[in-house]
Design a protein around this motif. Structure first.
Motif, PDB file in Angstrom:
ATOM      1  N   GLN A  93       8.109  11.267  -8.253  1.00 37.02           N
ATOM      2  CA  GLN A  93       8.711  10.998  -9.439  1.00 37.02           C
ATOM      3  C   GLN A  93       9.830  10.552  -8.418  1.00 37.02           C
ATOM      4  OE1 GLN A  93       8.875  13.303 -12.103  1.00 37.02           O
ATOM      5  NE2 GLN A  93       6.709  12.551 -13.196  1.00 37.02           N
ATOM      6  N   ALA A  94      10.560  10.008  -9.450  1.00 35.49           N
ATOM      7  CA  ALA A  94      12.164   9.467  -8.498  1.00 35.49           C
ATOM      8  C   ALA A  94      12.549  10.688  -8.287  1.00 35.49           C
ATOM      9  CB  ALA A  94      13.445   8.702  -9.608  1.00 35.49           C
TER      10      ALA A  94
ATOM     11  N   GLY B 200      12.023  22.338   1.324  1.00 36.40           N
ATOM     12  CA  GLY B 200      10.536  21.791   1.756  1.00 36.40           C
ATOM     13  C   GLY B 200       9.582  22.211   0.206  1.00 36.40           C
ATOM     14  N   ARG B 201      10.504  22.991  -0.384  1.00 37.08           N
ATOM     15  CA  ARG B 201       9.529  23.428  -1.985  1.00 37.08           C
ATOM     16  C   ARG B 201       9.742  21.652  -2.406  1.00 37.08           C
ATOM     17  NH1 ARG B 201      11.305  28.850  -1.837  1.00 37.08           N
ATOM     18  NH2 ARG B 201      10.421  29.788   0.367  1.00 37.08           N
ATOM     19  N   LYS B 202      10.801  21.072  -2.381  1.00 37.07           N
ATOM     20  CA  LYS B 202      10.256  19.739  -3.270  1.00 37.07           C
ATOM     21  C   LYS B 202      10.012  19.001  -2.356  1.00 37.07           C
ATOM     22  CE  LYS B 202      14.919  21.346  -4.888  1.00 37.07           C
ATOM     23  NZ  LYS B 202      16.039  22.076  -4.482  1.00 37.07           N
ATOM     24  N   VAL B 203       8.597  18.755  -1.643  1.00 34.64           N
ATOM     25  CA  VAL B 203       8.568  17.915  -0.751  1.00 34.64           C
ATOM     26  C   VAL B 203       7.180  17.460  -1.899  1.00 34.64           C
ATOM     27  CG1 VAL B 203       6.952  17.346   1.464  1.00 34.64           C
ATOM     28  CG2 VAL B 203       9.408  18.576   1.507  1.00 34.64           C
ATOM     29  N   LYS B 204       7.063  16.486  -2.324  1.00 37.91           N
ATOM     30  CA  LYS B 204       5.733  16.359  -3.205  1.00 37.91           C
ATOM     31  C   LYS B 204       4.667  14.482  -2.127  1.00 37.91           C
ATOM     32  CE  LYS B 204       6.821  17.958  -6.841  1.00 37.91           C
ATOM     33  NZ  LYS B 204       8.163  18.396  -6.691  1.00 37.91           N
TER      34      LYS B 204
ATOM     35  N   GLN C 104      14.188   4.285  -0.474  1.00 30.40           N
ATOM     36  CA  GLN C 104      15.434   4.246  -1.285  1.00 30.40           C
ATOM     37  C   GLN C 104      15.144   3.439  -2.591  1.00 30.40           C
ATOM     38  OE1 GLN C 104      18.006   1.008   0.477  1.00 30.40           O
ATOM     39  NE2 GLN C 104      19.614   1.768  -0.843  1.00 30.40           N
ATOM     40  N   ASN C 105      13.874   2.564  -2.748  1.00 29.36           N
ATOM     41  CA  ASN C 105      13.614   1.658  -4.040  1.00 29.36           C
ATOM     42  C   ASN C 105      13.085   2.586  -4.576  1.00 29.36           C
ATOM     43  OD1 ASN C 105      14.567  -1.053  -3.045  1.00 29.36           O
ATOM     44  ND2 ASN C 105      12.441  -1.465  -2.511  1.00 29.36           N
ATOM     45  N   LEU C 106      12.723   3.330  -4.729  1.00 28.23           N
ATOM     46  CA  LEU C 106      11.745   3.966  -5.778  1.00 28.23           C
ATOM     47  C   LEU C 106      12.533   5.520  -6.066  1.00 28.23           C
ATOM     48  CD1 LEU C 106       8.077   4.005  -3.972  1.00 28.23           C
ATOM     49  CD2 LEU C 106       9.127   3.191  -6.162  1.00 28.23           C
ATOM     50  N   GLY C 107      13.692   5.557  -4.868  1.00 29.98           N
ATOM     51  CA  GLY C 107      14.841   6.724  -5.662  1.00 29.98           C
ATOM     52  C   GLY C 107      14.479   7.823  -4.755  1.00 29.98           C
ATOM     53  N   LEU C 108      13.407   7.898  -4.298  1.00 31.34           N
ATOM     54  CA  LEU C 108      13.191   9.314  -3.157  1.00 31.34           C
ATOM     55  C   LEU C 108      13.818   9.498  -1.556  1.00 31.34           C
ATOM     56  CD1 LEU C 108      10.003   8.166  -3.116  1.00 31.34           C
ATOM     57  CD2 LEU C 108      10.538   9.949  -4.524  1.00 31.34           C
ATOM     58  N   LYS C 109      14.429  10.709  -1.711  1.00 35.48           N
ATOM     59  CA  LYS C 109      14.916  11.513  -0.685  1.00 35.48           C
ATOM     60  C   LYS C 109      13.899  11.665  -0.040  1.00 35.48           C
ATOM     61  CE  LYS C 109      17.873  14.211  -3.458  1.00 35.48           C
ATOM     62  NZ  LYS C 109      17.765  15.086  -4.124  1.00 35.48           N
ATOM     63  N   ALA C 110      14.511  11.424   1.878  1.00 29.63           N
ATOM     64  CA  ALA C 110      13.930  11.834   2.896  1.00 29.63           C
ATOM     65  C   ALA C 110      14.124  12.874   4.540  1.00 29.63           C
ATOM     66  CB  ALA C 110      14.407  10.964   4.174  1.00 29.63           C
ATOM     67  N   LEU C 111      12.741  13.654   4.002  1.00 27.93           N
ATOM     68  CA  LEU C 111      13.161  14.850   4.716  1.00 27.93           C
ATOM     69  C   LEU C 111      12.713  14.943   6.401  1.00 27.93           C
ATOM     70  CD1 LEU C 111      14.179  17.842   5.046  1.00 27.93           C
ATOM     71  CD2 LEU C 111      11.852  18.898   4.211  1.00 27.93           C
TER      72      LEU C 111
ATOM     73  N   ALA D  93       0.705  -1.171   0.365  1.00 25.00           N
ATOM     74  CA  ALA D  93      -0.449   0.755  -0.267  1.00 25.00           C
ATOM     75  C   ALA D  93       1.386   1.385  -0.208  1.00 25.00           C
ATOM     76  CB  ALA D  93      -1.165  -0.053   1.609  1.00 25.00           C
ATOM     77  N   LEU D  94       1.639   1.565   1.062  1.00 24.55           N
ATOM     78  CA  LEU D  94       2.839   2.439   0.592  1.00 24.55           C
ATOM     79  C   LEU D  94       3.818   2.101  -1.013  1.00 24.55           C
ATOM     80  CD1 LEU D  94       3.954   2.496   4.676  1.00 24.55           C
ATOM     81  CD2 LEU D  94       2.588   3.737   3.146  1.00 24.55           C
ATOM     82  N   ASN D  95       3.608   1.531  -1.003  1.00 23.71           N
ATOM     83  CA  ASN D  95       4.780   1.487  -2.216  1.00 23.71           C
ATOM     84  C   ASN D  95       3.908   1.870  -3.165  1.00 23.71           C
ATOM     85  OD1 ASN D  95       6.795  -0.031  -2.721  1.00 23.71           O
ATOM     86  ND2 ASN D  95       6.547  -0.898  -1.695  1.00 23.71           N
ATOM     87  N   LEU D  96       2.788   1.875  -3.478  1.00 29.14           N
ATOM     88  CA  LEU D  96       1.607   1.992  -4.118  1.00 29.14           C
ATOM     89  C   LEU D  96       1.404   3.945  -4.516  1.00 29.14           C
ATOM     90  CD1 LEU D  96      -0.883  -0.589  -4.836  1.00 29.14           C
ATOM     91  CD2 LEU D  96       0.324  -0.100  -6.619  1.00 29.14           C
ATOM     92  N   ALA D  97       0.859   4.252  -3.300  1.00 28.31           N
ATOM     93  CA  ALA D  97       0.724   5.421  -2.786  1.00 28.31           C
ATOM     94  C   ALA D  97       1.970   5.881  -2.442  1.00 28.31           C
ATOM     95  CB  ALA D  97       0.801   5.727  -1.138  1.00 28.31           C
ATOM     96  N   LEU D  98       3.409   5.793  -2.714  1.00 26.69           N
ATOM     97  CA  LEU D  98       4.465   6.739  -3.147  1.00 26.69           C
ATOM     98  C   LEU D  98       4.732   7.158  -4.442  1.00 26.69           C
ATOM     99  CD1 LEU D  98       6.721   6.016   0.033  1.00 26.69           C
ATOM    100  CD2 LEU D  98       5.599   8.141  -0.974  1.00 26.69           C
ATOM    101  N   ARG D  99       4.613   5.904  -4.559  1.00 23.61           N
ATOM    102  CA  ARG D  99       4.639   5.558  -6.836  1.00 23.61           C
ATOM    103  C   ARG D  99       3.963   6.466  -7.575  1.00 23.61           C
ATOM    104  NH1 ARG D  99       4.830   0.267  -8.275  1.00 23.61           N
ATOM    105  NH2 ARG D  99       5.599  -0.908  -6.599  1.00 23.61           N
ATOM    106  N   CYS D 100       2.392   6.388  -6.378  1.00 31.98           N
ATOM    107  CA  CYS D 100       0.953   7.414  -7.511  1.00 31.98           C
ATOM    108  C   CYS D 100       1.800   9.257  -7.972  1.00 31.98           C
ATOM    109  CB  CYS D 100       0.026   7.021  -6.599  1.00 31.98           C
ATOM    110  SG  CYS D 100      -1.633   8.152  -7.384  1.00 31.98           S
ATOM    111  N   VAL D 101       2.336   9.901  -6.085  1.00 33.03           N
ATOM    112  CA  VAL D 101       1.740  10.486  -6.318  1.00 33.03           C
ATOM    113  C   VAL D 101       3.726  11.203  -6.460  1.00 33.03           C
ATOM    114  CG1 VAL D 101       0.412  11.251  -4.545  1.00 33.03           C
ATOM    115  CG2 VAL D 101       1.792  10.453  -3.663  1.00 33.03           C
TER     116      VAL D 101
END
Ligand SMILES: Cc1ncc(COP(=O)(O)O)c(C=O)c1O
Length: 489
Positions: free
Chosen positions: A206-207, A257-261, A226-233, A196-204
């Motif tokens: 991008q790497a 913060g403006r880059k937070v998706k 990490q798998n999705l190439g996302l950064k953590a704030l 569920a978390l994977n799908l949600a993150l992939r949906c909203v």
């Protein structure tokens, strides 16, 4: 409905049986210090007279207190209060760095998961409960009944790739009881909360995008990033009251913060701290994300596991614009082996359904029907009442063992739900080095740096209280404590 009315409406819905409510009232007396350790609890006769309940309700309530580990029965004398909370300080609000950070899997994660499989190692590491905490016999009976009555469940491809009707119906019924009205086509059944978390993150996202998270945060979430190439704030978090909404607001105003998706939050009994947002903070979080157009992903996997009182509300209950994607599973509550999770996708529901199809096709129909059957029959709610008491007791027992064996100056959270504790060792102690020695002494835990993308929390560790407290487990906590004392020494 305005915020106050929403909270009132939702809190008016209280499905606790009478004896649990009475037990919770008595717990409240312990929490507020009106009853102290060693005090005699009101007798059955007094409860019957004062609270206008039956004798069997009064007896059941006192037994619940005993089962939660908050009272002890003395023959011929009645019930006496045990210390409700361990006398230990809690860690401070966290102060992670203000910049987003790429995530890297730690070799220790693999070691942690592997050591969790080794029966010779006492497991305080992964948040995996004892299998016998679940209604295995009931599940076994329901599963064979389903296979006998409807063998096609095994022979057919499941055409409802977003979830069988019966389970989606039961999930929505439960959410409606919690003051959270979700339209039926928002639900997608998944393989655990992880999917569920994977799908949600992939949906909203991008790497390369950034996701705002509590700090510390569950290492599984960091691995998904990490798998999705996302950064953590990482956002500052209070050990009891969870993510700091003012800190999130500040962070989102800064250039990084403006880059937070997306914002991903466990509002109820976060892993690892057990922190829980107040209703006012949940509403503020939902409003802040909606105003900024940032989708909020709510992970509610521990929401059903409060130790006392009514079930906490969901952030999703305050969502009026469909901006919240709610993710959860039965992995900690009913049947970890069935891997049944789900999401309620809000305004992203259609896109999420398509992604589920591409991600893993439908989830096993027979296992969905199995869970739906337990929800329909009331078996799930009855089991939860017991499970909550058990987790409450086990958390208390592990916390008491930590306070006995760990070095002076150790701090820890005392969560009011879930079954993990976040422990702060005296400054300078390195939980990664401690982990290596502990494995050699046949005990494991989750070292603090796993819970941060920036390698913070070196002197922290998470203990899982999912296993029953036995003399062997107590001895394992004692070995761990001795190692820490030696390292501190
Ligand atoms: C906060 C949190 N989210 C998600 C998960 C993963 O859930 P599942 O096993 O249903 O995939 C866990 C498991 O420990 C968790 O603690």
């Amino acid at each position: 409905m305005n915020l106050e009315a929403r909270i009132k409406h939702a809190t008016a819905i209280d499905s606790r049986p009478m004896y649990v409510r009475l037990a919770d009232e008595l717990c409240e007396l312990l929490d507020t210090g009106q009853l102290k350790a060693g005090d005699r609890l009101p007798s059955v006769r007094r409860l019957v007279a004062q609270k206008r309940v039956s004798a069997s309700t009064a007896v059941a309530a006192l037994r619940v207190l005993e089962h939660r580990g908050f009272a002890v029965a003395k023959p011929q004398a009645g019930y006496f209060a045990k210390p409700r909370r361990i006398n230990a300080d809690e860690p401070a609000t966290t102060r992670p760095p203000p910049a987003p950070h790429a995530v890297g899997i730690d070799r220790i994660t693999i070691q942690l998961i592997d050591s969790g499989q080794n029966p010779l190692i006492a497991s305080l590491g992964t948040a995996v409960p004892d299998p016998d905490l679940f209604p295995l016999h009931r599940l076994q009976k329901a599963l064979s009944m389903l296979a006998r009555r409807n063998p096609r469940l095994l022979g057919e491809y499941n055409s409802h790739y977003y979830g069988v009707e019966s389970l989606r119906h039961e999930l929505l019924r439960r959410y409606a009881d919690l003051g959270c009205n979700v339209p039926p086509d928002e639900v997608v059944v998944t393989n655990g909360c992880t999917e569920a978390l994977n799908l949600a993150l992939r949906c909203v996202t991008q790497a390369g995008d950034t996701v705002a998270l509590e700090s510390p945060v569950f290492y599984g979430v960091l691995q998904v990033l990490q798998n999705l190439g996302l950064k953590a704030l990482e956002i500052p978090t209070h050990p009891r009251e969870g993510l700091r909404i003012d800190a999130l607001d500040d962070a989102l105003k800064r250039p990084a913060g403006r880059k937070v998706k997306a914002c991903l939050v466990t509002a109820n009994f976060s892993n690892p701290t057990g922190g829980c947002l107040t209703d006012v903070d949940k509403a503020a979080l939902v409003r802040l994300c909606a105003q900024r157009g940032i989708p909020l992903i709510e992970d509610d996997i521990y929401g059903d596991l409060q130790h006392s009182g009514p079930r906490p509300l969901l952030a999703k209950a305050f969502d009026t614009s469909g901006n919240v994607i709610l993710c959860s599973s039965f992995g900690k509550t009913l049947a970890p082996g069935a891997r049944i999770g789900w999401l309620c996708g809000g305004r992203f529901a259609q896109a999420l359904r398509l992604r589920k199809f591409a991600s893993s096709g439908p989830t096993a129909a027979i296992l969905q029907e199995l869970v739906a059957e337990l929800l329909r029959s009331g078996g799930y709610e009855r089991h939860l009442v017991k499970l909550r008491h058990t987790y409450a007791r086990q958390v208390g027992e592990v916390a008491a063992a930590v306070s006995r064996y760990f070095p002076r100056g150790t701090r820890m959270t005392q969560p009011r739900g879930g079954f993990v504790i976040w422990v702060e060792l005296p400054r300078g102690l390195d939980s990664t080095a401690l982990f290596e020695s502990a494995i050699r002494q046949r005990v494991n835990f989750a070292p603090g740096p796993l819970f941060s993308a920036t390698g913070r929390y070196r002197n922290f560790l998470r203990l899982s209280c999912g296993r029953r407290m036995t003399p062997e487990l107590d001895a394992a906590v004692a070995r761990l404590g001795r190692l820490a004392v030696r390292m501190a020494g």
